[in-house]
Write an enzyme that holds these catalytic residues in place. Structure first.
Site, PDB file in Angstrom:
ATOM      1  N   THR A 125       0.853  -1.190   0.000  1.00 28.00           N
ATOM      2  CA  THR A 125       0.000   0.000   0.000  1.00 28.00           C
ATOM      3  C   THR A 125       0.883   1.232   0.000  1.00 28.00           C
ATOM      4  O   THR A 125       1.727   1.404   0.877  1.00 28.00           O
ATOM      5  CB  THR A 125      -0.955   0.066   1.210  1.00 28.00           C
ATOM      6  OG1 THR A 125      -1.285   1.447   1.438  1.00 28.00           O
ATOM      7  CG2 THR A 125      -0.347  -0.482   2.473  1.00 28.00           C
ATOM      8  N   ASP A 127      -0.063   4.019   0.629  1.00 31.78           N
ATOM      9  CA  ASP A 127      -0.555   4.928   1.677  1.00 31.78           C
ATOM     10  C   ASP A 127       0.074   4.652   3.040  1.00 31.78           C
ATOM     11  O   ASP A 127      -0.128   5.423   3.974  1.00 31.78           O
ATOM     12  CB  ASP A 127      -2.079   4.822   1.800  1.00 31.78           C
ATOM     13  CG  ASP A 127      -2.785   5.419   0.612  1.00 31.78           C
ATOM     14  OD1 ASP A 127      -2.159   6.192  -0.137  1.00 31.78           O
ATOM     15  OD2 ASP A 127      -3.979   5.113   0.419  1.00 31.78           O
ATOM     16  N   ARG A 171      -6.432   8.442   1.197  1.00 33.50           N
ATOM     17  CA  ARG A 171      -7.884   8.550   1.306  1.00 33.50           C
ATOM     18  C   ARG A 171      -8.309   8.477   2.767  1.00 33.50           C
ATOM     19  O   ARG A 171      -9.159   9.234   3.211  1.00 33.50           O
ATOM     20  CB  ARG A 171      -8.533   7.428   0.489  1.00 33.50           C
ATOM     21  CG  ARG A 171      -9.885   7.781  -0.116  1.00 33.50           C
ATOM     22  CD  ARG A 171     -10.330   6.745  -1.125  1.00 33.50           C
ATOM     23  NE  ARG A 171      -9.534   6.799  -2.341  1.00 33.50           N
ATOM     24  CZ  ARG A 171      -9.821   7.595  -3.384  1.00 33.50           C
ATOM     25  NH1 ARG A 171     -10.877   8.399  -3.343  1.00 33.50           N
ATOM     26  NH2 ARG A 171      -9.056   7.579  -4.453  1.00 33.50           N
ATOM     27  N   GLN A 274       2.749   9.906  -8.303  1.00 35.73           N
ATOM     28  CA  GLN A 274       3.211   9.423  -6.999  1.00 35.73           C
ATOM     29  C   GLN A 274       3.365   7.913  -6.948  1.00 35.73           C
ATOM     30  O   GLN A 274       4.002   7.375  -6.056  1.00 35.73           O
ATOM     31  CB  GLN A 274       2.214   9.816  -5.891  1.00 35.73           C
ATOM     32  CG  GLN A 274       2.192  11.281  -5.568  1.00 35.73           C
ATOM     33  CD  GLN A 274       0.949  11.662  -4.777  1.00 35.73           C
ATOM     34  OE1 GLN A 274       0.932  11.639  -3.560  1.00 35.73           O
ATOM     35  NE2 GLN A 274      -0.121  11.984  -5.491  1.00 35.73           N
ATOM     36  N   ARG A 275       2.723   7.186  -7.864  1.00 32.02           N
ATOM     37  CA  ARG A 275       2.747   5.731  -7.726  1.00 32.02           C
ATOM     38  C   ARG A 275       3.375   4.991  -8.888  1.00 32.02           C
ATOM     39  O   ARG A 275       3.287   3.756  -8.946  1.00 32.02           O
ATOM     40  CB  ARG A 275       1.357   5.195  -7.396  1.00 32.02           C
ATOM     41  CG  ARG A 275       0.286   5.453  -8.429  1.00 32.02           C
ATOM     42  CD  ARG A 275      -1.104   5.178  -7.858  1.00 32.02           C
ATOM     43  NE  ARG A 275      -1.166   3.994  -7.040  1.00 32.02           N
ATOM     44  CZ  ARG A 275      -2.045   3.782  -6.054  1.00 32.02           C
ATOM     45  NH1 ARG A 275      -2.930   4.706  -5.772  1.00 32.02           N
ATOM     46  NH2 ARG A 275      -2.049   2.685  -5.376  1.00 32.02           N
TER      47      ARG A 275
END
Lengths: 342, 342, 342, 342
Positions: A125, A127, A171, A274-275
């Site tokens: 992930t 995040d 998120r 960003q990914r």
């Protein structure tokens, strides 16, 4: 032993590094053969395979994306999906499966493990919001990209006396905003865990301009105003210059600040850059070690586990932890960023 | 309260981030005043001070080096040095001192703490070889620079069928070589902790060329051959092409490989570019948090301590730990890199 | 001689490099003194000055933005604006003015030159759309940032079978899209000079997916569909997923492609990160040489001129050329990028 | 038509971009077939071929090195070498040959052209020292890498009060030193075209330290002292610290400065990292356009030519120009860098 490998969910720098490490160690030290499943769970569901050996892994370490492809296909939502997967694994002679993915992808893995399939998981992930591990790979790359963007925006903010709002991913958790905000020297960091007060932000903007330094505000895509914290800008509205503004919080915030303070504000939404692309050294190192450990878990028959970083050690946790409670930014951690606010 | 700050020893990306965090939090939340001491221990020794407030810290977060300057001056080796420092601290009205530095610099801090001076330490070593902390700031930047260099050299090695030897920093510990080697996909990693066998390396080189992939060998500056592992190349010798070769292990290794295998080998010595310039996001984040925690330790009167990272937490350890046993690469950690060897 | 310097218009990497070169050469070789005017034409209009000497220019070469600040203030639209400027120049003892800016800023300079003010211009446009010069500084930086973003997006596009639309700057001219598209290996490049046919683009998307390679489409912000080329998506509309979409062409294009082809499409709008931050080596070199030549023009009394690059030489053109016809991408140049389309 | 392609000489970012452009345009617009010759002239000499089509060129645009491999093999020095090449070209059914390389490689191409072989050349030199073209690809990448290194070294020089000597490539011409020195803000730039005076350099070092700013000196590997300009340091000598010093001019210069000024000086030799890895946007754009133009020259039967950049146009010159007089830095161009000296 014959081992299947798949990658599921959104893009994340380091996926190829995991795959390469699994294959290198599996072939070299455990004598395994590998089957690559294409496009996440779609692979075992529709029996889409590709050869996966040392040759396929040459030169992929620094590359973003995943040579296996990915998808968000969820076999739990497909009639008889799980059965088809089990049949295909048998047909392909696969003894164990290494699953690299996020909450959804690992959720399916957990379900299969409960049904007795020999599964090992590698959490993914961008995040960084997974409990049980200090960091996940891809996160450091995202934070560096966001930090470099903030570095670039500082001079524009200062030279042109503008507010710059940078919207980053996140998120549910504000890790990217927190780290990139601290590293980039943002004047304010807004995260989902702590609803923001638009009046305090506007006061901050006014103060900054009095000292001649333009503010840079980093905001997670999932940040929200405090209950009743009247944002007057709503998704899809037309701004003072006749431009339609997107529903994203970054754009709404910029317009709101313009309305309230009279200062020009601009938004940059970093989005997919960003990914993608080459991982940082940290992410390559972490991803490689996750891969090594995952294939060792297979060799040791330690199924139903997933890899995690604790300090500088790679440990194995029950797979269920990859799908449990999110790791959120604590008030204490958020307070550290606040030192630079105002 | 009036707090002195100094930075000592070699350059290390993140020093300015520590200084900025100390000052921001100290002024804003503790009401401290600061005195900047110039050029490491030379500052308090010769009473070289500079103003240090929020204004001096503007814009320094992304900058390498240290606004305070640095030196390797050791007051313990100066007659009456310690007394002069204590007198100057009194003269400057300094109630506490934050010392940012490596083994030598913190060694002086420990000595002063034993004498009752109110000292807090922030460890600094690009080599990451400090016990008690998972990572030190500057290390991630060095590893990324070395990794980018290795990325660049891969294509040259492959296109020109050459051996490339990359010498990185690490006199006593192989952390930079280990991390950059894994992240950059080096085919061999040589570190001080594990003397290397030149015959095994040459065999590796031959094997690699048979599979058409040129080898990249990452070597710590402190790596040495096994006892009796006859290196035929000695510092200062003239090579086959009539060039004098430097005493560095990277150059010696390249010449030795050429002699033994007949393959062209080239060395790149990364040197000072590993320790200058803008820090990575990770190093800025870690350095900032070390700074925040250090000034909090001052506020709480928790002297004689130094900051450390454990997992994702900043903790305080006795200052003496900064000068104790080195953290070396363990055989298990080194074994991980060996998976990609051969 | 006393020389005023100002920078006007939007941000552009290299402004500080121009200022530094002007001052270094002016002080060292011509014995000039300098007055810095703040915030573009606002400076001489409101007599906002700052000291400008070698000291102020230390360390600014690699920095984005402009130490002089900028604005879009246009004195021609202010009652008596031009007279106020002339009075302030006299009051400040300024003998000549170096104006660094784009079409609008140089338009004012041209007007002042016609009135007899001693003015020299340095052209500045990130869009590279100025006739008379091969390149303008800032452009190479913008192209590199866009290219790096495209590099990053490739792997996401391929791994996730998505269309990625990258919107870059260029309101009237497609130079950034053309160069970044060619350098980044975009499958299609859309520029203002050549209205695009949405049906051809969608056919291209379908073809690309048949060969398993996801398309990346680079589009200038000023690109438009061919006359009657029915875009069904309009600014401010709600897309299939209930999201309001911005008026930008990138977003509209992505939604239109999704509607017509059923393929997932994502947009990245690079925005301000293209014009901030440290300049590339090329832009620093070009900006430095523009600065040197501009101050030499002042020394030689060659007023009413602006600097331009022709081949590797810096030449002087009449100032009026900076405000004349735009340099657009020719059909032949555009055709080069088309080789990689389809 | 069947076209052979080869790349010869040292590594240079952009080689793959040239190959890809040749193949894309050749297949798509001219209906050509291609034969890849491996490892420079060794390929046609020993009939080492590889398939070369659109498939082989996928994803290579951003990659350093060359998929065709390279070597310095010179068939003019091999008995019957030229005849073997002509026979192999006939055997392989090759109608025309595109040769990408530097002075030596193009020298062989010129010789073959004189013998009636249908040859087109693409010049390649990282040193940018080819007459007839404004720039060669690879140069911009090398300059950016050197500039980033100088950026990094500035803070170390300043914080530690050291002289830093950066040795860059350039055996006969100082273009890399000149551009990187100007872009990086070096305080002195030494190039082969202008022998340096060690006393002037040491005076410069002393002056810099008086103003508290440490000097950074960029030196081409081919720079030499003025006739009789007594360097007391000779290759292979032992320095004051007992270290053997390499014969490179960078190391000798650093030791000499230490001896004469008593200031600590360090050398960084950038070496091969300047010529490997991903090309900048400029180099990809230039290399791509050279490739497009080269294959068009083949299609038009315009043999015996090589590509060149003049302004923003790609033109064709007689192949002999690639092997003629070097393009050197002129005194006027060197004088521009001197503005920042002292």
């Amino acid at each position: 032993m014959r081992v299947g490998v798949l990658t599921g969910g959104g893009d994340c720098p380091g996926l190829n590094a995991v795959i390469r490490a699994i294959v290198r160690r599996g072939v070299r030290d455990h004598g395994f053969e590998f089957v690559g499943y294409r496009d996440g769970w779609k692979g075992p569901l529709d029996d889409l395979t590709m050869p996966l050996g040392i040759e396929q892994c040459r030169g992929i370490l620094p590359r973003g994306g995943t040579i296996l492809g990915s998808s968000r296909t969820n076999p739990l939502k497909v009639d008889g999906g799980v059965d088809r997967i089990r049949e295909n694994l048998v047909r392909d002679g696969v003894d164990a499966l290494v699953v690299i993915g996020g909450e959804d992808t690992l959720g399916v893995a957990t379900h299969l493990a409960d049904l007795g399939v020999a599964v090992v998981g590698v959490p993914k992930t961008i995040d960084n919001d997974l409990s049980g591990t200090d960091f996940t790979f891809g996160f450091d790359t995202a934070v560096n990209i966001a930090t470099e963007a903030i570095d670039r925006l500082h001079t524009t903010a200062e030279s042109h006396h503008r507010v710059l709002v940078v919207e980053v991913m996140g998120r549910h958790a504000g890790w990217i905003a927190l780290h990139a905000g601290m590293a980039g020297g943002a004047s304010a960091v807004l995260i989902p865990e702590q609803p923001f007060d638009i009046e305090a932000i506007c006061a901050h903007v006014e103060t900054r301009f009095q000292t001649q330094y333009a503010p840079i505000i980093v905001v997670s895509e999932g940040a929200v105003p405090v209950e009743g914290g009247a944002m007057t800008v709503h998704p899809g509205e037309v701004d003072a210059f006749g431009h339609v503004r997107l529903g994203g919080i970054g754009d709404r915030l910029a317009v709101e600040i313009e309305r309230r303070t009279g200062k020009e504000a601009r938004t940059v939404v970093l989005g997919h850059i960003q990914r993608g692309g080459t991982p940082t050294a940290f992410d390559r190192w972490l991803a490689t070690r996750f891969g090594l450990q995952a294939v060792d878990a297979v060799a040791e028959g330690d199924f139903g586990t997933m890899m995690a970083l604790q300090g500088t050690k790679i440990v194995r946790l029950p797979l269920i932890e990859g799908t449990g409670a999110l790791k959120l930014v604590s008030p204490e951690e958020y307070a550290e960023a606040q030192v630079f606010f105002g």
